[in-house]
Motif scaffolding. Structure first.
Motif, PDB file in Angstrom:
ATOM      1  N   GLU A  92      14.256  -6.702 -40.809  1.00 22.20           N
ATOM      2  CA  GLU A  92      13.583  -5.444 -40.522  1.00 22.20           C
ATOM      3  C   GLU A  92      13.962  -4.934 -39.128  1.00 22.20           C
ATOM      4  N   VAL A  93      14.027  -5.855 -38.154  1.00 25.20           N
ATOM      5  CA  VAL A  93      14.419  -5.472 -36.799  1.00 25.20           C
ATOM      6  C   VAL A  93      15.862  -4.968 -36.782  1.00 25.20           C
ATOM      7  N   ALA A  94      16.745  -5.635 -37.528  1.00 18.22           N
ATOM      8  CA  ALA A  94      18.140  -5.191 -37.581  1.00 18.22           C
ATOM      9  C   ALA A  94      18.242  -3.782 -38.142  1.00 18.22           C
ATOM     10  N   PHE A  95      17.465  -3.498 -39.174  1.00 19.03           N
ATOM     11  CA  PHE A  95      17.474  -2.155 -39.748  1.00 19.03           C
ATOM     12  C   PHE A  95      16.932  -1.147 -38.742  1.00 19.03           C
ATOM     13  N   ARG A  96      15.840  -1.483 -38.100  1.00 14.36           N
ATOM     14  CA  ARG A  96      15.228  -0.560 -37.150  1.00 14.36           C
ATOM     15  C   ARG A  96      16.173  -0.272 -35.982  1.00 14.36           C
TER      16      ARG A  96
END
Length: 379
Positions: free
Chosen positions: A316-320
Motif C-alpha cells: 500500500e505504501v509503495a502504491f501511495r
C-alpha cells in the motif's frame, strides 16, 4: 486524480459501431464512438453550446451533436455546421480534444493526457492468460464503489485484511504469516506471500471437492501497476491449481470508483461452473465495499505518519508513493479549483494535439496542482 495515465473507459462490447457511449472519468464527461475500425474518445460536451455528445449519433465515421447537429471527426475537428451549410468549412477553432485509445483484454483503454507516444507508459501485460482459453476459463466482473480510487486500490493490495474481512478466505487465519518483502518495479511492485490455508469448512461447492484434505498452506502472488491502476492477484490453492483476479480501476470522481475485472481459473473449466465462481466473487466484493466505503478520511492522508503504518502495509505504501511521484510531476487535478471553475466553463483534460498546437481552442484545460509539492514523509 491523475492525468497522463491509461484508464479503462468501457468494455469493447459496450460500444457498437452505430452509436456513441458517454462515460465519466476523473470527474469529467467523455464520449466514445467507433470510426474507421478504431475507437475515438472526445470530451463529453460540444464546444458550441455544451450539448451532451454521448446522446448524439454516429454518421459516416463522425459524431453528430444532438443539440445542433455539429459533426466532429475522429480527431475532434468539426467538419460540418448544419446552420452554416455544407459548403462552409468550419474554422479550426471549432474542435475538441481527442485522446489516444486502444483495446486490450476486451476493454477500451483511453490515455487521458497530453504526453507524446514515446513518453506514454505501456499498458501492463498482467493477464497473458486472456489469450489462452484452452487452459484458462475467464469470467468478467464489474462494480462501482462509493470510495476513492486510491483507497480502493490499496484495499486490494492489502493481503492482511483477507484474514478478517472475507469469510471464504478462512476468517482470522494467522495474518502474521502473510507479511513478506516486496519487489519494487518501475511502475509498481510485486510480492509473493505464503500463509496458512483456511479450514476446509470455509470452502464449499465444487472447489471444496478438489482441494486436498491435508492442505495447510496457500501461496499468493500479487502485482500492481499505477499504469491503468491495475493489479493481478493469484492464489495457488494446491500444486497446479490456481486462480487469478485481474482488476483495473477508473476514478469516476474523487469519491467514486469503477472497477473492470477478469477472473481466470485453470480448474473446473466448464461454463457450468461459472455461476458458483461469480457468486463467491460477488460475495468478496460486497465484503470489501462494506469496509472501504466507510473508511475515513475518504481521501488518503497527505503524509505517511498520519496513519500508523507497518511492514505489512508495504504494498500500500509503495502504491501511495507512486501516486505522489506522479502528482509531483504536475499531473494531479486540482479538484477544489475544478469544482469552482467548472460551474461556468467547460474544462477538459489536455490532449496530445493541444501540446503540439496550444492555441485556438474553445475549451480550457483542467487546473493542475503545481509540480513537486506532494512529497510524502518517510514511513
Amino acid at each position: 486524480m491523475l492525468i497522463n495515465n491509461w484508464y479503462v473507459a468501457a468494455t469493447s462490447a459496450e460500444l457498437p459501431g452505430d452509436r456513441p457511449l458517454g462515460v465519466r472519468m476523473l470527474g469529467l464527461d467523455f464520449v466514445l464512438f467507433r470510426s474507421g475500425g478504431s475507437v475515438s474518445c472526445l470530451p463529453g460536451n460540444c464546444c458550441h453550446r455544451g450539448g451532451a455528445l454521448g446522446d448524439g449519433r454516429v454518421a459516416d465515421g463522425c459524431l453528430a451533436c444532438p443539440y445542433h447537429g455539429w459533426q466532429f471527426d475522429a480527431n475532434g475537428q468539426c467538419v460540418l455546421i448544419p446552420a452554416m451549410g455544407p459548403e462552409v468549412r468550419p474554422p479550426r477553432r471549432a474542435r475538441l480534444d481527442s485522446y489516444p485509445t486502444t483495446e486490450k483484454y476486451g476493454w477500451i483503454w483511453v490515455f487521458l493526457g497530453d504526453l507524446p507516444p514515446e513518453e506514454r507508459p505501456p499498458i501492463p501485460d498482467l493477464l497473458p492468460e486472456y489469450d489462452d482459453p484452452e487452459h484458462w476459463r475467464l469470467v468478467p466482473y464489474r462494480f462501482e464503489a462509493a470510495a476513492n480510487w486510491v483507497r480502493m486500490e490499496e484495499n486490494s493490495l492489502d493481503t492482511i485484511h483477507t484474514s478478517f474481512v472475507h469469510r471464504r478466505f478462512g476468517g482470522r487465519v494467522d495474518p502474521k504469516s502473510a507479511a513478506a518483502d516486496i519487489e519494487l518495479l518501475p511502475h509498481g511492485a510485486r510480492v509473493r506471500r505464503e500463509k496458512h490455508a483456511p479450514d476446509a469448512s470455509a470452502k464449499s461447492g465444487e472447489l471444496a471437492k478438489l482441494l486436498p484434505a491435508n492442505r495447510t498452506r496457500t501461496r499468493v502472488s500479487l502485482e500492481f501497476s499505477i499504469v491503468g491502476v491495475c493489479h493481478r492477484i493469484q492464489p495457488t490453492f494446491s500444486e497446479g491449481m490456481s486462480q487469478i483476479n485481474f482488476t483495473a480501476r477508473t476514478p469516476i470522481d474523487e469519491f467514486h470508483t469503477r472497477a473492470f475485472g477478469w477472473q481466470a481459473r485453470n480448474y473446473l473449466l466448464g461454463e457450468e461452473h461459472d455461476a458458483e465462481r461469480i457468486k463467491g466473487l460477488e460475495e468478496a466484493i460486497a465484503e470489501d465495499l462494506r469496509i472501504v466505503e466507510k473508511v475515513r478520511p475518504q481521501l488518503t492522508p497527505s503524509s505517511l505518519p498520519e496513519e500508523f503504518l507497518t511492514k505489512a502495509d508495504s504494498m500500500e505504501v509503495a502504491f501511495r508513493r507512486l501516486v505522489r511521484h506522479w502528482a509531483n510531476r504536475g499531473w494531479e487535478i486540482d479538484s477544489e479549483r475544478y469544482a469552482v471553475e467548472s460551474r461556468n466553463q467547460a474544462l477538459v483534460i489536455p490532449s496530445p494535439l493541444r501540446r503540439i498546437d496550444p492555441h485556438n481552442w474553445v475549451h480550457r484545460t483542467v487546473p493542475l496542482r503545481p509540480a513537486g509539492i506532494n512529497d510524502l514523509e518517510p514511513a
